[in-house]
Enzyme design. Structure first.
Site, PDB file in Angstrom:
ATOM      1  CG  HIS A 123     -49.441  21.895 -20.402  1.00  8.25           C
ATOM      2  ND1 HIS A 123     -49.576  20.595 -19.974  1.00  8.25           N
ATOM      3  CD2 HIS A 123     -50.670  22.370 -20.718  1.00  8.25           C
ATOM      4  CE1 HIS A 123     -50.868  20.405 -20.450  1.00  8.25           C
ATOM      5  NE2 HIS A 123     -51.422  21.460 -20.773  1.00  8.25           N
ATOM      6  CG  HIS A 151     -56.406  20.140 -17.098  1.00  4.53           C
ATOM      7  ND1 HIS A 151     -57.208  18.602 -17.520  1.00  4.53           N
ATOM      8  CD2 HIS A 151     -56.417  20.700 -18.117  1.00  4.53           C
ATOM      9  CE1 HIS A 151     -57.132  18.702 -18.528  1.00  4.53           C
ATOM     10  NE2 HIS A 151     -56.901  20.025 -19.106  1.00  4.53           N
TER      11      HIS A 151
END
Ligand code: G3P
Ligand code: CA
Length: 386
Positions: free
Chosen positions: A53, A95
């Site tokens: 991630h 992100h």
């Protein structure tokens, strides 16, 4: 289980439609323990998928070069990234919608702290320091070499995926896709140019024997999105690339059951932990949508048992992977990849429920959980000058 004992469909030389014998983490457990699903033997995605991630983002600043290098060399199956597009049309791995949390945008562009990533050119993004925030936030993991790290373009992440002994795949999320009309087609063009679609990887050097070879298989790219519209656009742009619909409870996602108002002393993680889906039908409707658009799986959120910790709290969400939910997805022929899980107790709990892989910031922990030997992360980082 070691990397070399994993069975990738391409490597096994079998039809994608035929079940094959694979080694699951569950195979190393007692026979009395529940087994994971066998769907990964029919879909070109590794069983027990290790999805890094934002890279190995516990040890290095998220979505930066050391985070992806470390994840790759640890031997993860996929490098996860959140895709956005600069004002001048360059695909980048970022992100957040804005740059305040993990860059020094406040120093470099003080009047643009709340401006979206999409309003910056690549040249402007390259002026930002995407590493120093990590040193300040996590002094126990800080490295002087993290200061001044740059935001990466998709091309640079692809370079990392291709360059090492291991060839991980890419697990790409279209982030805030409503801000980026046509980004799915832009991505298709980029992946095609880089030889990451269809059989184009034949021209690239294959991964070494015994190394991770996901990047050399038909499952080399997985697309993920929370957006129904983006799922449809991905289906149109890249019908043969595996897609996963991410699941969320509440606004913009699965309908939530009415809950009590949040108390003053309740943490966000605790609030998430007690949220419930409104009904099985509400969950069912999202699976139906995923399936209708050819998704090979779903990505539900997870609640972490140690969500009060200094790092994991920001990743503890609603439990959308209760046993009946996982069963429902599997009955539909869809894999379940859970986000974002870092604690061994949670790997075990959800593995027992039969999930097919995890998004994790702690790639080293998940690899060990799946039976890989421990590795020296410090040595890997030092090898690259960090
Ligand atoms: O992409 C899976 C997971 O990463 C979704 O959450 O917010 O970390 O992108 P987020
Ligand atoms: Ca993501």
């Amino acid at each position: 289980m070691t990397t070399s004992t994993r069975c990738w469909l391409l490597a096994c030389g079998v039809s994608l439609l035929l079940p094959v014998s694979t080694v699951h983490a569950a195979d190393t457990h007692d026979d009395s323990e529940p087994q994971g699903s066998t769907l990964c033997t029919k879909i070109p995605i590794p069983c027990d998928a290790v999805i890094a991630h934002r890279g190995a983002s516990y040890q290095a600043p998220e979505s930066t070069r050391p985070a992806y290098l470390l994840a790759r060399d640890l031997g993860v199956d996929y490098l996860e990234l959140d895709l956005q597009r600069t004002k001048d049309g360059v695909l980048v791995a970022v992100h957040d919608n804005t740059l305040g949390r993990n860059t020094n945008v406040a120093e470099v562009f003080p009047d643009r702290v709340d401006a979206p990533v999409s309003s910056f050119t690549l040249d402007e993004l390259e002026q930002l320091d995407a590493g120093s925030w990590f040193n300040a936030s996590y002094p126990d993991r800080a490295r002087d070499s993290y200061s001044g790290l740059k935001i990466l373009t998709l091309d640079e992440v692809i370079d990392i995926a291709e360059d090492g002994k291991n060839h991980p795949g890419l697990y790409i999320e279209t982030k805030v896709p409503e801000q980026f009309p046509g980004i799915e087609e832009d991505l298709r063009e980029k992946l095609a140019t880089r030889g990451w679609l269809n059989d184009e990887t034949k021209s690239r050097q294959a991964a070494e024997k015994g190394a991770v070879r996901v990047g050399d298989t038909p499952g080399r790219v997985v697309m993920q999105t929370f957006s129904k519209a983006s799922l449809k656009a991905l289906e149109t742009a890249m019908p043969n690339v595996p897609r996963v619909l991410l699941l969320w409870l509440g606004k913009g996602g699965i309908e939530a059951a009415p809950g009590k108002p949040q108390g003053n002393d309740e943490s966000t993680a605790d609030y998430y932990a007690r949220q419930q889906v409104a009904s099985p039908e509400a969950y069912r409707s999202w699976l139906d949508l995923a399936k209708a658009h050819g998704a090979i799986g779903v990505g539900p959120s997870a609640v972490q048992s140690e969500h009060d910790g200094p790092f994991s709290s920001q990743f503890s969400y609603m439990d959308l992977a209760e046993p009946w939910m996982i069963g429902m997805a599997h009955d539909d022929g869809m894999l379940v990849h859970l986000y974002t899980v870092d604690e061994p107790a949670d790997f075990e709990r959800y593995q027992q429920r039969g999930v097919d892989g995890f998004f994790t910031n702690r790639a080293e922990r998940l690899l060990e959980f799946y039976g890989h030997p421990p590795q020296d992360q410090d040595a890997i980082l030092k090898r690259y000058g960090y």
